[in-house]
Design a protein around this motif. Structure first.
Motif, mmCIF file in Angstrom:
data_model
loop_
_atom_site.group_PDB
_atom_site.id
_atom_site.type_symbol
_atom_site.label_atom_id
_atom_site.label_comp_id
_atom_site.label_asym_id
_atom_site.label_seq_id
_atom_site.Cartn_x
_atom_site.Cartn_y
_atom_site.Cartn_z
ATOM 1 N N GLY A 172 -17.204 54.043 -24.819
ATOM 2 C CA GLY A 172 -18.537 53.795 -24.291
ATOM 3 C C GLY A 172 -18.972 52.346 -24.435
ATOM 4 N N TYR A 173 -18.001 51.457 -24.615
ATOM 5 C CA TYR A 173 -18.304 50.044 -24.861
ATOM 6 C C TYR A 173 -19.049 49.402 -23.691
ATOM 7 N N TYR A 174 -18.666 49.774 -22.469
ATOM 8 C CA TYR A 174 -19.257 49.135 -21.299
ATOM 9 C C TYR A 174 -20.594 49.753 -20.882
ATOM 10 N N ASP A 175 -20.925 50.905 -21.404
ATOM 11 C CA ASP A 175 -22.158 51.587 -20.995
ATOM 12 C C ASP A 175 -23.375 50.726 -21.332
ATOM 13 N N GLY A 176 -24.220 50.512 -20.330
ATOM 14 C CA GLY A 176 -25.435 49.733 -20.528
ATOM 15 C C GLY A 176 -25.255 48.235 -20.403
ATOM 16 N N THR A 177 -24.020 47.765 -20.165
ATOM 17 C CA THR A 177 -23.798 46.323 -19.999
ATOM 18 C C THR A 177 -24.029 45.925 -18.548
ATOM 19 N N SER A 178 -24.382 44.665 -18.337
ATOM 20 C CA SER A 178 -24.681 44.163 -16.994
ATOM 21 C C SER A 178 -23.670 43.109 -16.570
ATOM 22 N N CYS A 179 -23.364 43.088 -15.290
ATOM 23 C CA CYS A 179 -22.468 42.070 -14.731
ATOM 24 C C CYS A 179 -23.265 40.763 -14.630
ATOM 25 N N LEU A 202 -17.256 39.324 -8.811
ATOM 26 C CA LEU A 202 -18.310 39.744 -9.728
ATOM 27 C C LEU A 202 -17.681 39.905 -11.096
ATOM 28 N N GLN A 203 -18.236 39.206 -12.093
ATOM 29 C CA GLN A 203 -17.677 39.241 -13.447
ATOM 30 C C GLN A 203 -18.546 40.121 -14.337
ATOM 31 N N CYS A 204 -17.907 40.969 -15.101
ATOM 32 C CA CYS A 204 -18.613 41.962 -15.917
ATOM 33 C C CYS A 204 -17.924 42.090 -17.277
ATOM 34 N N GLY A 205 -18.497 42.958 -18.128
ATOM 35 C CA GLY A 205 -17.831 43.321 -19.371
ATOM 36 C C GLY A 205 -18.314 42.625 -20.622
ATOM 37 N N ASP A 206 -19.329 41.745 -20.509
ATOM 38 C CA ASP A 206 -19.855 41.066 -21.687
ATOM 39 C C ASP A 206 -21.133 41.762 -22.139
ATOM 40 N N PRO A 207 -21.162 42.361 -23.324
ATOM 41 C CA PRO A 207 -22.350 43.087 -23.770
ATOM 42 C C PRO A 207 -23.612 42.234 -23.852
ATOM 43 N N VAL A 214 -26.457 44.691 -11.488
ATOM 44 C CA VAL A 214 -25.358 45.662 -11.593
ATOM 45 C C VAL A 214 -25.183 46.002 -13.066
ATOM 46 N N THR A 215 -25.688 47.158 -13.461
ATOM 47 C CA THR A 215 -25.594 47.606 -14.846
ATOM 48 C C THR A 215 -24.716 48.850 -14.911
#
Length: 326
Positions: free
Chosen positions: A201-208, A219-224, A318-319
């Motif tokens: 669940g690491y990516y849940d709630g994170t935004s691109c 589109l870059q994502c994955g940084d809390p 984008v969340t």
């Protein structure tokens, strides 16, 4: 980390392609890909040609032309003074004269309509390794002592890791679903890390945090912490190879400039991305997923919140809500 680049163009690095590419970032930390910069060739110009000598006949025609122009200007000036409606738009006229200037668009929709984001019509095929990896592969995930760790995660188990087969993943976001296919044959250690983070669940709630619409279309994502410098507390080894290319439909890892510095950040390429083959490609994006990315790209970048390299947070947020594996 190096980021996809202007694809942590898809964790990224500081302007090193994309980029992705202002306000500088700490080079030792910021992850993001940047587009390669191609040196501009200097144009060569010869001496200007000399005009041919004028004749008496030419001078006569020039004189008559100047006299005619003076007469026309005088008539127009008089008419304009007497009948100002000739220059100004008349609300009663059936075809009013257009205003000399207009205000810039005030909304993202207007901007999209006048300056659409151009993307390739066809997707890029996944690269292929000239020599398949040994199966299983041997993976290790050492602790990351240099990056920011806003949200710590457990690394996958080190040791033998499957290096064949694919896994379907659906990322549910506030902008729409994005389907991914992860390919262990391309990057077994990276796939294992991504699946582990998703299942935690690491990516849940994170935004691109980073969108590029020109040069580096990703589109870059994955940084809390959505800063481009956050990671899970461990490093993922590089699994790129010389035949790697980036284009529409490619899923790749962001990284810092140092080798084997991947983490949780990744980028999804929906268009063009001229990058060196340094970013691990570990899967592809579904056609419906690309449509979601296209919608986000058409709305554009929030330049006021970007680093000044032409990339920045997307105007359509984008969340990640959840990631379904299988």
């Amino acid at each position: 980390m190096s980021q996809p680049p202007q694809p942590g163009e898809p964790e990224g690095q500081t302007p090193d392609p994309g980029a992705p590419q202002g306000q500088p970032y700490p080079q030792q930390q910021y992850q993001q890909p940047y587009p390669q910069q191609h040196p501009q060739q200097q144009g060569w110009y010869g001496p200007p040609q000399q005009p041919p000598p004028s004749s008496n006949k030419t001078a006569l025609w020039v004189g008559l032309g100047v006299l005619g122009l003076v007469v026309v200007v005088a008539v127009v000036a008089i008419t304009g003074f007497v009948a100002p409606g000739f220059f100004l738009s008349d609300s009663k006229s059936e075809a009013p004269v257009a205003a000399p200037s207009s205000a810039p668009p005030s909304s993202a929709q207007d901007t999209t309509a006048e300056s659409p984001v151009g993307v390739p019509a066809s997707r890029m095929d996944l690269p292929k390794r000239a020599t398949p990896l040994a199966d299983p592969a041997n993976c290790a995930y050492p602790a990351d002592a240099t990056g920011s760790v806003p949200k710590k995660a457990n690394p996958p188990a080190a040791g033998p890791t499957p290096a064949t087969g694919t896994m379907a993943v659906t990322v549910k976001t506030t902008a729409g679903d994005i389907g991914l296919t992860l390919d262990r044959g391309l990057a077994p250690c990276t796939v294992a890390s991504f699946l582990s983070l998703a299942q935690q669940g690491y990516y849940d709630g994170t935004s691109c945090h980073r969108l590029g619409t020109s040069g580096l279309q990703m589109l870059q994502c994955g940084d809390p912490e959505a800063s481009g410098m956050g990671g899970p507390g461990y490093n993922v080894p590089d699994e790129a190879f010389p035949e790697v290319r980036y284009g529409r439909g490619i899923l790749a890892m962001a990284k810092r400039q140092t080798p084997n510095s991947g983490g949780s950040q990744f980028f999804m390429v929906y268009g063009a991305a001229e990058l060196p083959p340094d970013y691990t490609v570990f899967g592809s994006i579904s056609d419906p997923g690309l449509q979601t990315l296209d919608k986000v790209a058409r709305a554009g970048v929030d330049d006021a919140k970007g680093p000044g390299d032409g990339t920045g947070p997307p105007r359509i947020p984008v969340t990640f809500q959840s990631i379904a594996v299988g």
